[in-house]
Motif scaffolding. Structure first.
Motif, PDB file in Angstrom:
ATOM      1  N   ALA A   1      -4.425  29.889 -25.185  1.00 25.35           N
ATOM      2  CA  ALA A   1      -4.467  29.170 -23.984  1.00 25.35           C
ATOM      3  C   ALA A   1      -5.937  28.605 -23.701  1.00 25.35           C
ATOM      4  O   ALA A   1      -6.922  29.492 -23.644  1.00 25.35           O
ATOM      5  CB  ALA A   1      -3.900  29.828 -22.894  1.00 25.35           C
ATOM      6  N   ARG A   2      -6.106  27.396 -23.180  1.00 24.99           N
ATOM      7  CA  ARG A   2      -7.478  26.880 -22.927  1.00 24.99           C
ATOM      8  C   ARG A   2      -8.410  26.942 -24.078  1.00 24.99           C
ATOM      9  O   ARG A   2      -9.755  26.736 -23.685  1.00 24.99           O
ATOM     10  CB  ARG A   2      -7.780  27.246 -21.661  1.00 24.99           C
ATOM     11  CG  ARG A   2      -6.817  27.076 -20.474  1.00 24.99           C
ATOM     12  CD  ARG A   2      -7.370  27.653 -19.066  1.00 24.99           C
ATOM     13  NE  ARG A   2      -7.247  29.088 -19.268  1.00 24.99           N
ATOM     14  CZ  ARG A   2      -6.400  29.839 -18.999  1.00 24.99           C
ATOM     15  NH1 ARG A   2      -5.125  29.155 -18.796  1.00 24.99           N
ATOM     16  NH2 ARG A   2      -6.378  31.125 -19.095  1.00 24.99           N
ATOM     17  N   LYS A   3      -8.092  27.463 -25.305  1.00 28.93           N
ATOM     18  CA  LYS A   3      -9.061  27.780 -26.166  1.00 28.93           C
ATOM     19  C   LYS A   3      -9.149  26.784 -27.586  1.00 28.93           C
ATOM     20  O   LYS A   3      -9.875  26.206 -27.864  1.00 28.93           O
ATOM     21  CB  LYS A   3      -9.359  29.199 -26.622  1.00 28.93           C
ATOM     22  CG  LYS A   3      -9.657  29.990 -25.601  1.00 28.93           C
ATOM     23  CD  LYS A   3     -11.157  29.960 -25.223  1.00 28.93           C
ATOM     24  CE  LYS A   3     -11.724  30.888 -24.080  1.00 28.93           C
ATOM     25  NZ  LYS A   3     -12.924  30.667 -23.524  1.00 28.93           N
ATOM     26  N   GLY A   4      -7.735  26.914 -27.803  1.00 29.00           N
ATOM     27  CA  GLY A   4      -7.383  26.145 -29.081  1.00 29.00           C
ATOM     28  C   GLY A   4      -6.349  26.809 -30.017  1.00 29.00           C
ATOM     29  O   GLY A   4      -5.305  27.374 -29.316  1.00 29.00           O
ATOM     30  N   PHE A   5      -6.514  26.936 -31.431  1.00 23.99           N
ATOM     31  CA  PHE A   5      -5.303  27.421 -32.082  1.00 23.99           C
ATOM     32  C   PHE A   5      -5.953  28.349 -33.171  1.00 23.99           C
ATOM     33  O   PHE A   5      -7.082  28.003 -33.579  1.00 23.99           O
ATOM     34  CB  PHE A   5      -4.817  26.193 -32.960  1.00 23.99           C
ATOM     35  CG  PHE A   5      -4.198  24.901 -31.969  1.00 23.99           C
ATOM     36  CD1 PHE A   5      -2.942  25.310 -31.518  1.00 23.99           C
ATOM     37  CD2 PHE A   5      -5.075  24.059 -31.498  1.00 23.99           C
ATOM     38  CE1 PHE A   5      -2.447  24.346 -30.404  1.00 23.99           C
ATOM     39  CE2 PHE A   5      -4.513  23.114 -30.757  1.00 23.99           C
ATOM     40  CZ  PHE A   5      -3.298  23.107 -30.294  1.00 23.99           C
ATOM     41  N   ARG A   6      -5.273  29.170 -33.596  1.00 27.20           N
ATOM     42  CA  ARG A   6      -5.699  30.367 -34.725  1.00 27.20           C
ATOM     43  C   ARG A   6      -4.423  30.492 -35.848  1.00 27.20           C
ATOM     44  O   ARG A   6      -3.324  30.659 -35.252  1.00 27.20           O
ATOM     45  CB  ARG A   6      -6.136  31.607 -33.980  1.00 27.20           C
ATOM     46  CG  ARG A   6      -6.699  32.370 -35.361  1.00 27.20           C
ATOM     47  CD  ARG A   6      -7.071  33.638 -34.682  1.00 27.20           C
ATOM     48  NE  ARG A   6      -7.277  34.632 -35.952  1.00 27.20           N
ATOM     49  CZ  ARG A   6      -6.995  36.007 -35.887  1.00 27.20           C
ATOM     50  NH1 ARG A   6      -6.880  36.352 -34.778  1.00 27.20           N
ATOM     51  NH2 ARG A   6      -7.453  36.767 -36.974  1.00 27.20           N
TER      52      ARG A   6
END
Length: 527
Positions: A91-96
């Motif tokens: 959330a609110r950061k991106g993807f991993r």
């Protein structure tokens, strides 16, 4: 080099993603690049800006475009936004990328073509089994200017191949062989010879603004003649929901066309050369007419199919359903011994056809009537839909069982879905009849009579429909119409009485049985 994770192999040299049991997964260039970037940067969270810089060369793209590509990556590797087993949204950061990855040398296996590698050589001729109809679904042509629409077109074709493969009577050429023709100018007759198929489905995809148009055509590979063509349109809001809906529409439309083509093929064969499947098709041709004489002709054909193939589950199911149809209409042949035979045939159908949607549908529905176990019948038809969610007969016969169980509104939803799935179906009159009875039991008498009249136009001898028309008019206080309808009902079956309703239709809920009986009583049916 290849990267292995989950059940996937990501071949960086060939630019191929493979995943059993599908084999090579069609992966458009941007989707492939996005997956590679996520896997190679699995030790950290990558932001939206990271993805735009690495995959789109810093070009600004919309949030919906990025989201659709992430969804496409998840679908390609067998993940989804709910489970997030491989690709996690932070959330609110991106993807991993969170899957365990093993690096190894790429296997020297034959891959399928993609946009960068160019088309492969067409496969050598491999004739399909002669006792089953066969089809190849060719890659749909992308008529849009945007090459990234390839992934939508390829995904559509893969879904159609998967859905058609659920039809046990149909031999479907695997995706890898079909996609060997991608980007080529092809001759359908040559494709038929090379792949050994009777039918070829080809099509195109065109995008305009936020809408997609799919055009498909079904071709007889032996003659090159067109058997069916249609187009389907939808809004490009949720691309995967749209793919599913388009797939359902295409498969629902062409499956009946294939059956009709096979029936015509069987009817051209000399009688002495007919095999079990041909006799089954002869039976289906008669069965679809729905009259008493037609059922009298269909049942021996199904019996002959069973005689030639004792394991033919669908033939048992259709034979059982012929007995059921006689009983519903109170036609000759509905004796106790015939009912017992129908019950035995239905039991055999579901025992042999545990993975045969048609056998479970017809056998399960007949068992519910002959054995009185509606709940078991519903479970069997739900199993049929799990095997083939595009089988219209499973939708509408399952709707009938829910109707008899006391769920008219749930039944209406299923009848409506069956009609959307197969709007030109030869059994449309049965779906319309079910809608009529559902509306009657729900107290909507005008709707009931409207649907019943539609059904009656195709098969005037359907006894239940004649009863619905009489009862719905009477309950709506249309006395003259009710009397005329009752005269018609009595002409079809002079022996019908109110006291026989319980053995005629398996209406479980007392209030529903009482409502139908009251309508028939007001219309003039004797006690």
């Amino acid at each position: 080099m290849a990267l292995v994770f989950g059940h996937c192999v990501l071949d960086l040299d060939r630019r191929e993603l493979s995943r059993p049991p599908s084999g090579i997964v069609a992966t458009p260039p941007k989707v492939f690049d996005l997956l590679v970037y996520l896997v190679e940067n699995r030790e950290r969270v990558v932001s939206r800006d990271d993805l735009l810089h690495a995959v789109w060369d810093g070009r600004i793209v919309s949030e919906s475009t990025l989201a659709s590509h992430i969804n496409a990556v998840r679908k390609a590797v067998g993940d989804n936004g709910h489970d997030q087993a491989l690709i996690r949204t932070v959330a609110r950061k991106g993807f991993r990328f969170v899957g365990a990855v093993t690096e190894c040398r790429a296997a020297a296996t034959h891959g399928s073509p993609d946009a960068e590698a160019g088309p492969a050589e067409p496969p050598a001729a491999s004739p399909a089994p002669v006792d089953k109809p066969s089809i190849a679904v060719l890659p749909f042509v992308n008529l849009s200017r945007d090459p990234e629409q390839d992934y939508f077109a390829d995904g559509m074709v893969e879904d159609i191949i998967g859905a058609l493969s659920r039809l046990r009577w149909l031999f479907v050429i695997a995706r890898n062989s079909s996609f060997a023709y991608k980007g080529r100018t092809i001759d359908v007759k040559q494709v038929g010879r090379e792949l050994g198929v009777r039918y070829v489905l080809e099509g195109s995809v065109r995008r305009a603004d936020r809408r997609i148009r799919i055009t498909g055509q079904l071709i007889d590979a032996a003659t090159g003649g067109h058997l069916w063509a249609d187009r389907f349109e939808g809004a490009l809001d949720d691309i995967f929901e749209l793919q599913d809906r388009m797939t359902e529409s295409v498969v629902g439309a062409i499956a009946p066309q294939l059956e009709r083509a096979e029936i015509r093929r069987a009817q051209r064969k000399p009688t002495g050369s007919l095999d079990s499947y041909d006799y089954y098709l002869y039976g289906m041709a008669s069965f679809h007419r729905g009259t008493s004489d037609a059922i009298d002709a269909a049942l021996p054909s199904f019996r002959k199919a069973i005689e030639l193939d004792r394991e033919f589950a669908s033939a048992y199911g259709m034979a059982a359903w012929c007995h059921l149809w006689r009983r519903i209409n109170n036609w000759p042949g509905g004796s106790a011994s015939d009912i017992a035979e129908g019950h035995d045939l239905a039991c055999r159908a579901v025992a042999l056809g545990k993975d045969d949607a048609v056998a479970l549908t017809r056998g399960g529905h007949a068992l519910a009537h002959f054995g009185g176990d509606l709940d078991r019948g519903v479970a069997l038809l739900d199993r049929a839909l799990a095997l083939n969610p595009n089988l219209s007969s499973a939708w509408f016969l399952g709707a009938y069982l829910r109707l008899w169980r006391g769920e008219p509104d749930a039944a209406i939803e299923r009848f409506a879905h069956a009609m959307r799935l197969s709007p030109l179906d030869s059994e449309l009159f049965r779906m319309q009849a079910g809608m009529a009875m559902a509306h009657l039991l729900a107290g909507r008498f005008d709707m009931a009579s409207t649907w019943a009249e539609r059904s009656s136009r195709d098969v005037p001898g359907f006894l239940m429909v004649a009863g619905i028309i009489a009862a719905s008019h009477a309950l709506a206080d249309r006395t003259d119409d009710a009397r005329r309808a009752m005269d018609r009902l009595r002409a079809l079956n002079p022996a019908l009485r109110l006291s026989l309703l319980g053995s005629w239709l398996p209406i479980r809920q007392p209030q529903h049985a009482a409502l139908f009986a009251e309508g028939l009583r007001r219309a003039g049916l004797p006690e």
